[in-house]
Design a protein around this motif. Structure first.
Motif, PDB file in Angstrom:
ATOM      1  N   THR A  41     -18.252   1.712 -26.080  1.00 12.41           N
ATOM      2  CA  THR A  41     -17.263   2.531 -25.380  1.00 12.41           C
ATOM      3  C   THR A  41     -16.522   1.686 -24.358  1.00 12.41           C
ATOM      4  O   THR A  41     -16.933   0.570 -24.038  1.00 12.41           O
ATOM      5  CB  THR A  41     -17.935   3.722 -24.671  1.00 12.41           C
ATOM      6  OG1 THR A  41     -18.877   3.223 -23.716  1.00 12.41           O
ATOM      7  CG2 THR A  41     -18.657   4.618 -25.678  1.00 12.41           C
TER       8      THR A  41
ATOM      9  N   ASN B 284     -10.892   7.638 -17.887  1.00 12.02           N
ATOM     10  CA  ASN B 284     -11.610   8.351 -18.942  1.00 12.02           C
ATOM     11  C   ASN B 284     -12.295   7.381 -19.912  1.00 12.02           C
ATOM     12  O   ASN B 284     -11.790   6.284 -20.150  1.00 12.02           O
ATOM     13  CB  ASN B 284     -10.676   9.266 -19.722  1.00 12.02           C
ATOM     14  CG  ASN B 284     -10.180  10.436 -18.885  1.00 12.02           C
ATOM     15  OD1 ASN B 284     -10.793  10.773 -17.876  1.00 12.02           O
ATOM     16  ND2 ASN B 284      -9.086  11.052 -19.307  1.00 12.02           N
TER      17      ASN B 284
ATOM     18  N   THR C 281      -5.938  -0.516 -28.556  1.00 13.88           N
ATOM     19  CA  THR C 281      -6.861   0.493 -28.021  1.00 13.88           C
ATOM     20  C   THR C 281      -6.375   1.025 -26.667  1.00 13.88           C
ATOM     21  O   THR C 281      -6.436   2.227 -26.406  1.00 13.88           O
ATOM     22  CB  THR C 281      -8.276  -0.102 -27.868  1.00 13.88           C
ATOM     23  OG1 THR C 281      -8.198  -1.330 -27.132  1.00 13.88           O
ATOM     24  CG2 THR C 281      -8.897  -0.378 -29.226  1.00 13.88           C
TER      25      THR C 281
ATOM     26  N   SER D 224      -9.249   6.313 -31.882  1.00 14.20           N
ATOM     27  CA  SER D 224      -9.827   6.399 -30.551  1.00 14.20           C
ATOM     28  C   SER D 224     -10.401   7.793 -30.309  1.00 14.20           C
ATOM     29  O   SER D 224      -9.757   8.797 -30.617  1.00 14.20           O
ATOM     30  CB  SER D 224      -8.773   6.083 -29.481  1.00 14.20           C
ATOM     31  OG  SER D 224      -9.302   6.255 -28.183  1.00 14.20           O
ATOM     32  N   THR D 225     -11.600   7.836 -29.753  1.00  9.09           N
ATOM     33  CA  THR D 225     -12.258   9.113 -29.456  1.00  9.09           C
ATOM     34  C   THR D 225     -12.297   9.341 -27.955  1.00  9.09           C
ATOM     35  O   THR D 225     -12.268   8.399 -27.156  1.00  9.09           O
ATOM     36  CB  THR D 225     -13.694   9.127 -30.004  1.00  9.09           C
ATOM     37  OG1 THR D 225     -14.423   8.024 -29.426  1.00  9.09           O
ATOM     38  CG2 THR D 225     -13.701   8.983 -31.517  1.00  9.09           C
ATOM     39  N   SER D 226     -12.380  10.615 -27.580  1.00 14.53           N
ATOM     40  CA  SER D 226     -12.410  10.966 -26.163  1.00 14.53           C
ATOM     41  C   SER D 226     -13.300  12.184 -25.955  1.00 14.53           C
ATOM     42  O   SER D 226     -13.531  12.966 -26.882  1.00 14.53           O
ATOM     43  CB  SER D 226     -10.996  11.268 -25.670  1.00 14.53           C
ATOM     44  OG  SER D 226     -10.980  11.588 -24.298  1.00 14.53           O
TER      45      SER D 226
ATOM     46  N   ASP E  75      -5.394   4.870 -25.900  1.00 14.13           N
ATOM     47  CA  ASP E  75      -6.111   5.570 -24.826  1.00 14.13           C
ATOM     48  C   ASP E  75      -5.151   6.108 -23.774  1.00 14.13           C
ATOM     49  O   ASP E  75      -5.263   7.266 -23.336  1.00 14.13           O
ATOM     50  CB  ASP E  75      -7.135   4.638 -24.171  1.00 14.13           C
ATOM     51  CG  ASP E  75      -8.216   4.186 -25.145  1.00 14.13           C
ATOM     52  OD1 ASP E  75      -8.331   4.805 -26.217  1.00 14.13           O
ATOM     53  OD2 ASP E  75      -8.933   3.226 -24.815  1.00 14.13           O
TER      54      ASP E  75
ATOM     55  N   VAL F 147     -16.704  11.042 -28.181  1.00 14.85           N
ATOM     56  CA  VAL F 147     -17.191   9.674 -27.959  1.00 14.85           C
ATOM     57  C   VAL F 147     -18.643   9.550 -28.415  1.00 14.85           C
ATOM     58  O   VAL F 147     -19.026   8.585 -29.081  1.00 14.85           O
ATOM     59  CB  VAL F 147     -17.057   9.285 -26.466  1.00 14.85           C
ATOM     60  CG1 VAL F 147     -17.702   7.916 -26.220  1.00 14.85           C
ATOM     61  CG2 VAL F 147     -15.607   9.266 -26.053  1.00 14.85           C
TER      62      VAL F 147
ATOM     63  N   THR G  57      -9.423  13.197 -30.671  1.00 10.99           N
ATOM     64  CA  THR G  57      -9.215  11.854 -31.230  1.00 10.99           C
ATOM     65  C   THR G  57      -7.723  11.589 -31.374  1.00 10.99           C
ATOM     66  O   THR G  57      -6.917  12.517 -31.448  1.00 10.99           O
ATOM     67  CB  THR G  57      -9.877  11.711 -32.622  1.00 10.99           C
ATOM     68  OG1 THR G  57      -9.209  12.584 -33.561  1.00 10.99           O
ATOM     69  CG2 THR G  57     -11.352  12.073 -32.565  1.00 10.99           C
TER      70      THR G  57
ATOM     71  N   HIS H  45     -13.645   6.179 -23.630  1.00 15.44           N
ATOM     72  CA  HIS H  45     -13.193   6.272 -25.014  1.00 15.44           C
ATOM     73  C   HIS H  45     -14.087   5.439 -25.920  1.00 15.44           C
ATOM     74  O   HIS H  45     -14.752   4.495 -25.487  1.00 15.44           O
ATOM     75  CB  HIS H  45     -11.752   5.767 -25.149  1.00 15.44           C
ATOM     76  CG  HIS H  45     -10.745   6.580 -24.409  1.00 15.44           C
ATOM     77  ND1 HIS H  45     -10.183   7.722 -24.941  1.00 15.44           N
ATOM     78  CD2 HIS H  45     -10.215   6.443 -23.162  1.00 15.44           C
ATOM     79  CE1 HIS H  45      -9.344   8.244 -24.073  1.00 15.44           C
ATOM     80  NE2 HIS H  45      -9.345   7.487 -22.970  1.00 15.44           N
TER      81      HIS H  45
ATOM     82  N   TYR I  73      -3.017   9.048 -25.052  1.00 15.03           N
ATOM     83  CA  TYR I  73      -3.813  10.283 -25.135  1.00 15.03           C
ATOM     84  C   TYR I  73      -4.062  10.877 -23.753  1.00 15.03           C
ATOM     85  O   TYR I  73      -3.876  12.079 -23.532  1.00 15.03           O
ATOM     86  CB  TYR I  73      -5.139   9.965 -25.826  1.00 15.03           C
ATOM     87  CG  TYR I  73      -5.990  11.183 -26.121  1.00 15.03           C
ATOM     88  CD1 TYR I  73      -5.918  11.824 -27.356  1.00 15.03           C
ATOM     89  CD2 TYR I  73      -6.881  11.682 -25.180  1.00 15.03           C
ATOM     90  CE1 TYR I  73      -6.694  12.937 -27.638  1.00 15.03           C
ATOM     91  CE2 TYR I  73      -7.662  12.797 -25.439  1.00 15.03           C
ATOM     92  CZ  TYR I  73      -7.564  13.413 -26.673  1.00 15.03           C
ATOM     93  OH  TYR I  73      -8.337  14.526 -26.946  1.00 15.03           O
ATOM     94  N   ASP I  74      -4.460  10.040 -22.812  1.00 15.70           N
ATOM     95  CA  ASP I  74      -4.836  10.522 -21.478  1.00 15.70           C
ATOM     96  C   ASP I  74      -3.638  11.016 -20.675  1.00 15.70           C
ATOM     97  O   ASP I  74      -3.675  12.107 -20.091  1.00 15.70           O
ATOM     98  CB  ASP I  74      -5.560   9.424 -20.706  1.00 15.70           C
ATOM     99  CG  ASP I  74      -6.908   9.072 -21.314  1.00 15.70           C
ATOM    100  OD1 ASP I  74      -7.461   9.920 -22.040  1.00 15.70           O
ATOM    101  OD2 ASP I  74      -7.402   7.950 -21.064  1.00 15.70           O
TER     102      ASP I  74
END
Length: 254
Positions: free
Chosen positions: A238, A245, A72, A108-110, A76, A114, A94, A247, A79-80
């Motif tokens: 989360t 951020n 995870t 993973s969602t952002s 994360d 989220v 995502t 997630h 992505y960030d």
């Protein structure tokens, strides 16, 4: 010179309006080399199309190993720090990451995703995708991630009738198969008995005179039972990434 700058800024503004956001155009990073070039290009196109239509980013990453890092956290941070997301401040979108050596996957969602994706919705995507990954069908697995995520976003956080129908059909099919197996087992256990107490007796006299058992030794075998569910998932809640951020999402094995 000034005219050239104005034209440049206007071109950039038009590009942003057309594309929806300025995140990297490359959406698929097959570092584990499990996709063909044609598959990678097609998935990249599907991710870009889905991102433009939903105003949420779609990213696929494969790695050979995690090198001790939680999957995870790996997803994360990727992505960030790569700058994905519709709004740069929140980074709506995502990412789906696969680690070959650990046989782990994460969704993973952002940003706005989220709150949109519940724990059960994330688990469902993980379970559906892992069924293809377990068979080595990586392209279909990633394509399923894109389709399910896109449709869930477009439906405002709920599944469409087509996905619900597929789910119901799969449950009914499983029940039918289980019922058939139980019926066959029960039918076999009701066969007529051909052996009774007189089968081995000759008239009124039995040939069995004496019988005894001799205990010699005992052997104990210890076997480790892996209780980690293969193809299972676990999500909900989360977390805050190293970038600060927030997630959400779900993870599992394949």
């Amino acid at each position: 010179m000034m005219k050239r700058y104005v034209i440049g800024w206007m071109s950039l503004l038009i590009l942003l309006l057309v594309c929806g956001f300025s995140s990297p155009t490359t959406k698929v990073y097959d570092n584990a080399n499990i996709l063909s070039e044609a598959e990678e290009e097609r998935l990249n196109e599907l991710c870009r199309e889905a991102a433009n239509e939903t105003k949420a980013d779609f990213v696929i990453v494969t790695v050979e190993r995690l090198d001790g890092k939680a999957i995870t956290a790996y997803a994360d941070d990727f992505y960030d720090y790569q700058g994905f997301g519709f709004e740069k401040k929140e980074g709506t979108g995502t990412i789906f990451l696969l680690a070959m050596e650990e046989r782990e996957i994460t969704f993973s969602t952002s940003g706005a995703c989220v709150e949109l994706f519940s724990g059960s919705a994330s688990d469902r995507i993980i379970n559906e995708v892992s069924s293809y990954l377990s068979d080595g069908d990586y392209y279909t697995g990633f394509e399923t991630y894109i389709k399910m995520t896109k449709e869930y976003i477009e439906n405002g956080g709920k599944w469409s009738d087509s996905f619900l129908l597929d789910w119901v059909v799969s449950i009914v099919a499983s029940l039918v198969v289980a019922s058939i197996v139980v019926w066959i087992m029960c039918s076999g256990s009701k066969s007529k008995m051909t052996v009774n107490g007189y089968t081995y007796a000759s008239g009124n006299k039995s040939n069995v005179l004496k019988q005894h058992d001799v205990f010699q030794r005992t052997t104990t075998i210890r076997r480790h039972i892996d209780t980690t569910p293969k193809g299972g998932s676990g999500g909900g809640g989360t977390r805050i990434g190293s970038s600060g951020n927030r997630h959400g999402g779900s993870s599992g094995k394949f």
